[in-house]
Write an enzyme that holds these catalytic residues in place. Structure first.
Site, PDB file in Angstrom:
ATOM      1  N   HIS A  61       4.968   0.648  -6.074  1.00 22.01           N
ATOM      2  CA  HIS A  61       5.365   1.693  -6.884  1.00 22.01           C
ATOM      3  C   HIS A  61       4.314   2.615  -6.959  1.00 22.01           C
ATOM      4  O   HIS A  61       4.090   3.799  -6.423  1.00 22.01           O
ATOM      5  CB  HIS A  61       6.012   1.351  -8.436  1.00 22.01           C
ATOM      6  CG  HIS A  61       6.562   2.498  -9.065  1.00 22.01           C
ATOM      7  ND1 HIS A  61       6.680   3.720  -8.645  1.00 22.01           N
ATOM      8  CD2 HIS A  61       7.165   2.390 -10.409  1.00 22.01           C
ATOM      9  CE1 HIS A  61       7.382   4.428  -9.813  1.00 22.01           C
ATOM     10  NE2 HIS A  61       7.808   3.710 -10.619  1.00 22.01           N
ATOM     11  N   HIS A 106       9.660   7.514   2.652  1.00 15.43           N
ATOM     12  CA  HIS A 106      10.042   7.409   1.238  1.00 15.43           C
ATOM     13  C   HIS A 106      11.560   6.912   0.877  1.00 15.43           C
ATOM     14  O   HIS A 106      12.270   7.392   2.206  1.00 15.43           O
ATOM     15  CB  HIS A 106       9.771   8.646   0.526  1.00 15.43           C
ATOM     16  CG  HIS A 106       9.779   8.818  -0.866  1.00 15.43           C
ATOM     17  ND1 HIS A 106      11.138   8.895  -1.727  1.00 15.43           N
ATOM     18  CD2 HIS A 106       8.705   8.979  -1.815  1.00 15.43           C
ATOM     19  CE1 HIS A 106      10.600   8.854  -2.896  1.00 15.43           C
ATOM     20  NE2 HIS A 106       9.236   8.683  -2.991  1.00 15.43           N
ATOM     21  N   ASP A 161       1.507  10.078  -1.942  1.00 19.57           N
ATOM     22  CA  ASP A 161       0.303   9.128  -1.889  1.00 19.57           C
ATOM     23  C   ASP A 161      -0.592   9.420  -0.643  1.00 19.57           C
ATOM     24  O   ASP A 161      -1.791   8.892  -0.687  1.00 19.57           O
ATOM     25  CB  ASP A 161       0.593   7.889  -1.892  1.00 19.57           C
ATOM     26  CG  ASP A 161       1.341   7.487  -3.428  1.00 19.57           C
ATOM     27  OD1 ASP A 161       0.632   7.843  -4.178  1.00 19.57           O
ATOM     28  OD2 ASP A 161       2.291   6.699  -3.187  1.00 19.57           O
TER      29      ASP A 161
HETATM   30  N1  ACO Z   1       5.127   2.988   8.662  1.00 17.32           N
HETATM   31  C1  ACO Z   1       5.790   2.423   9.795  1.00 17.32           C
HETATM   32  N2  ACO Z   1       7.091   2.161   9.594  1.00 17.32           N
HETATM   33  C2  ACO Z   1       7.808   2.487   8.716  1.00 17.32           C
HETATM   34  C3  ACO Z   1       7.185   3.021   7.591  1.00 17.32           C
HETATM   35  C4  ACO Z   1       5.858   3.189   7.572  1.00 17.32           C
HETATM   36  N3  ACO Z   1       5.330   3.794   6.345  1.00 17.32           N
HETATM   37  N4  ACO Z   1       7.953   3.161   6.459  1.00 17.32           N
HETATM   38  C5  ACO Z   1       9.415   2.845   7.041  1.00 17.32           C
HETATM   39  N5  ACO Z   1       9.081   2.318   8.564  1.00 17.32           N
HETATM   40  C6  ACO Z   1      10.028   2.056   9.343  1.00 17.32           C
HETATM   41  C7  ACO Z   1      10.582   0.616   9.025  1.00 17.32           C
HETATM   42  O1  ACO Z   1       9.730  -0.277   9.769  1.00 17.32           O
HETATM   43  C8  ACO Z   1      12.148   0.884   9.134  1.00 17.32           C
HETATM   44  O2  ACO Z   1      12.102   0.627  10.763  1.00 17.32           O
HETATM   45  P1  ACO Z   1      13.302  -0.193  11.793  1.00 17.32           P
HETATM   46  O3  ACO Z   1      14.532   0.461  11.349  1.00 17.32           O
HETATM   47  O4  ACO Z   1      12.829  -0.123  13.137  1.00 17.32           O
HETATM   48  O5  ACO Z   1      13.240  -1.587  11.020  1.00 17.32           O
HETATM   49  C9  ACO Z   1      12.527   1.942   8.977  1.00 17.32           C
HETATM   50  O6  ACO Z   1      11.354   2.859   9.030  1.00 17.32           O
HETATM   51  C10 ACO Z   1      13.255   1.952   7.791  1.00 17.32           C
HETATM   52  O7  ACO Z   1      12.276   1.491   6.724  1.00 17.32           O
HETATM   53  P2  ACO Z   1      12.579   1.028   5.240  1.00 17.32           P
HETATM   54  O8  ACO Z   1      11.581   0.058   4.997  1.00 17.32           O
HETATM   55  O9  ACO Z   1      13.925   0.326   5.592  1.00 17.32           O
HETATM   56  O10 ACO Z   1      12.759   2.272   4.328  1.00 17.32           O
HETATM   57  P3  ACO Z   1      12.723   1.927   2.721  1.00 17.32           P
HETATM   58  O11 ACO Z   1      13.330   3.114   2.326  1.00 17.32           O
HETATM   59  O12 ACO Z   1      13.520   0.715   2.414  1.00 17.32           O
HETATM   60  O13 ACO Z   1      11.082   2.169   2.321  1.00 17.32           O
HETATM   61  C11 ACO Z   1       8.910   2.939   1.774  1.00 17.32           C
HETATM   62  C12 ACO Z   1      10.377   3.154   1.940  1.00 17.32           C
HETATM   63  C13 ACO Z   1       9.020   1.435   0.881  1.00 17.32           C
HETATM   64  C14 ACO Z   1       8.293   3.997   0.951  1.00 17.32           C
HETATM   65  C15 ACO Z   1       8.424   2.716   3.336  1.00 17.32           C
HETATM   66  O14 ACO Z   1       8.458   3.942   3.810  1.00 17.32           O
HETATM   67  C16 ACO Z   1       6.800   2.183   3.038  1.00 17.32           C
HETATM   68  O15 ACO Z   1       6.596   1.254   3.219  1.00 17.32           O
HETATM   69  N6  ACO Z   1       5.976   3.245   3.129  1.00 17.32           N
HETATM   70  C17 ACO Z   1       4.412   2.815   3.126  1.00 17.32           C
HETATM   71  C18 ACO Z   1       4.188   2.601   1.587  1.00 17.32           C
HETATM   72  C19 ACO Z   1       4.194   3.870   0.903  1.00 17.32           C
HETATM   73  O16 ACO Z   1       3.596   5.184   1.363  1.00 17.32           O
HETATM   74  N7  ACO Z   1       4.625   3.801  -0.184  1.00 17.32           N
HETATM   75  C20 ACO Z   1       4.493   5.122  -1.407  1.00 17.32           C
HETATM   76  C21 ACO Z   1       6.066   5.634  -1.428  1.00 17.32           C
HETATM   77  S1  ACO Z   1       5.967   7.095  -2.510  1.00 17.32           S
HETATM   78  C22 ACO Z   1       5.836   6.467  -4.172  1.00 17.32           C
HETATM   79  O17 ACO Z   1       6.285   5.464  -4.128  1.00 17.32           O
HETATM   80  C23 ACO Z   1       5.174   7.089  -5.308  1.00 17.32           C
END
Ligand code: ACO
Length: 425
Positions: free
Chosen positions: A265, A304, A360
């Site tokens: 988070h 996101h 972030d």
């Molecule tokens: N880098 C590379 N690949 C990614 C990333 C990333 N940052 N985020 C998502 N993907 C890919 C996944 O591997 C997935 O690929 P696939 O379809 O080939 O399996 C696809 O994109 C969808 O990803 P999900 O994990 O299903 O997306 P979700 O909506 O559940 O996740 C999240 C969102 C957790 C924020 C994710 O994008 C992530 O881990 N980002 C990096 C961490 C981050 O920056 N978090 C801060 C969020 S802002 C906040 O909380 C204030």
């Protein structure tokens, strides 16, 4: 788009018409559909597809990259407003008049000090304690000093608790920061505004008051405005859940701080800096991107759950980065971040998955430039989020639709068994 759906249960052939509310999302009240005497339950771990309330505070359109507080676009507020004005807006639904803002600022200023006994709460923590743990415990302790906060049905009592929370969060955060550095606490300075005073309590040294730089104070205001609220996220949901059993604001916000502390988070900006350091130089960016595409790493600060477009907060923070670096000097990691972003916006892997920089991606770079260690980053998220939690708490408390939060489960374990006659095995 139909305004109702006819649903048929395949086994019993029971039929019902579900009315669809179409406001910011399309939602149906599943309780309308009954199978025998039982309402249909939704199975939705993580509430990813469940609306838990009607709310008039914050609007997000993740597809379009829109964020509004009480209908005002975040970019306009970041450009023209101050954090305390935004806090008033979140709490009251309208921007304050000049007189209201002045009275509100004075009221917050009066409540900045924390009870002396809270310092003994802080003294009990080891020097290595995480500042979020200190913040969480101190905010929970406020209920012991201000038990009137339990009279939340009385608007006067509720208002006293809201102002105390917003006023005291920076003081506790600054004390937690200084405790970690083994430094004496610096009392609030009533002649300084909210953010300038926060920087003063954090960084002033004996005989050498913090020299506030107007542009750094403004950058802090902007970061605080951007983090003030984000509708029904994990920590806000924690605040509302704890409120549902009849709790005071301080206990609820302590729960919110706990939820925010989790790395999924509030902790991603810290991870961004770690990633940038590991990459180390611009020429290693293509190799890192290939690693991300091969599933060896995630690009932290990208993607996101809600935004499938450029996070509007990230755009604003990127502008602030330049402002801050003009004064503090450029963090060499910025070049790596810009190059990563360029790849991210062009490469089909990110484009096809609609992964864009989130709030972030750049905030950690600013926090580091301002002199904060990584463990303070989440605290800098929690302090301004207090106004959002307070507004959400108030909305919850005054919402006749709300009840004690009590989700259902789908039980998959054993049923009624006899205890062995010959005792435990
Ligand atoms: N880098 C590379 N690949 C990614 C990333 C990333 N940052 N985020 C998502 N993907 C890919 C996944 O591997 C997935 O690929 P696939 O379809 O080939 O399996 C696809 O994109 C969808 O990803 P999900 O994990 O299903 O997306 P979700 O909506 O559940 O996740 C999240 C969102 C957790 C924020 C994710 O994008 C992530 O881990 N980002 C990096 C961490 C981050 O920056 N978090 C801060 C969020 S802002 C906040 O909380 C204030």
């Amino acid at each position: 788009m139909p305004d109702s759906l006819i649903v048929t249960h395949p086994a019993s052939a029971t039929q019902a018409t579900l009315n669809i509310t179409e406001a910011s999302i399309k939602a149906a009240d599943l309780r309308q559909f009954r199978i025998g005497d039982e309402p249909l339950a939704a199975f939705d771990p993580g509430f990813t597809n469940t609306a838990v309330c009607h709310s008039a505070i914050t609007y997000i359109d993740g597809e379009a990259g829109v964020l509004e507080y009480r209908g005002y676009p975040i970019a306009e507020l970041a450009e023209k407003s101050t954090y305390l004005e935004v806090a008033w807006l979140l709490l009251n639904g309208e921007l304050p008049t000049t007189a209201e803002l002045e009275a509100w600022e004075q009221r917050v200023t009066v409540h900045r000090r924390v009870p002396e006994e809270v310092k003994t709460v802080l003294a009990g923590f080891p020097a290595s304690a995480h500042p979020m743990t200190i913040l969480m415990s101190s905010v929970a302790s406020f209920y012991s000093f201000y038990p009137d906060a339990r009279n939340f049905d009385d608007p006067e009592s509720r208002s006293r608790a809201l102002v105390r929370l917003i006023a005291k969060m920076p003081t506790i955060a600054a004390y937690a920061f200084r405790k970690g550095r083994g430094e004496d606490y610096v009392a609030p300075d009533d002649d300084l505004g909210y953010c300038a005073n926060f920087l003063h309590m954090l960084f002033a040294q004996p005989g050498r008051p913090y020299e506030e730089h107007e542009r750094l104070v403004r950058a802090m205001e902007v970061l605080f405005i951007l983090h003030a609220d984000h509708e029904q996220n994990c920590s806000t949901n924690a605040v509302r859940s704890v409120a549902s059993s009849g709790n005071d604001l301080f206990t609820c916000c302590s729960a919110g701080i706990g939820a925010l502390h989790g790395p999924l988070h509030g902790g991603a900006n810290e991870a961004v800096l770690k990633m940038l350091r590991e990459i180390g130089s611009v020429d290693r960016v293509p190799e890192f991107i290939e690693g991300v595409k091969a599933g060896k790493a995630r690009m932290m600060g990208f993607g996101h759950r809600v935004y499938k477009n450029y996070d509007p907060r990230a755009k604003i923070i990127k502008k602030s980065v330049e402002d801050v670096f003009e004064i503090t000097g450029v963090n060499p990691l910025l070049k790596i971040a810009l190059e990563l972003e360029r790849h991210g916006l062009e490469d089909d892997y990110f484009v096809s998955r609609r992964l864009y920089p989130n709030v972030d991606f750049y905030s950690g770079l600013i926090y580091e430039a301002l002199g904060f260690p990584p463990e303070m980053f989440t605290v800098l998220f929690a302090v301004p989020r207090a106004s959002g939690w307070a507004a959400q708490y108030q909305e919850f408390i005054t919402d006749p639709e709300q009840k004690i939060v009590r989700p259902k489960q789908i039980y998959t374990g054993h049923r009624t068994r006899s205890y062995p006659a010959d005792g435990p095995r």
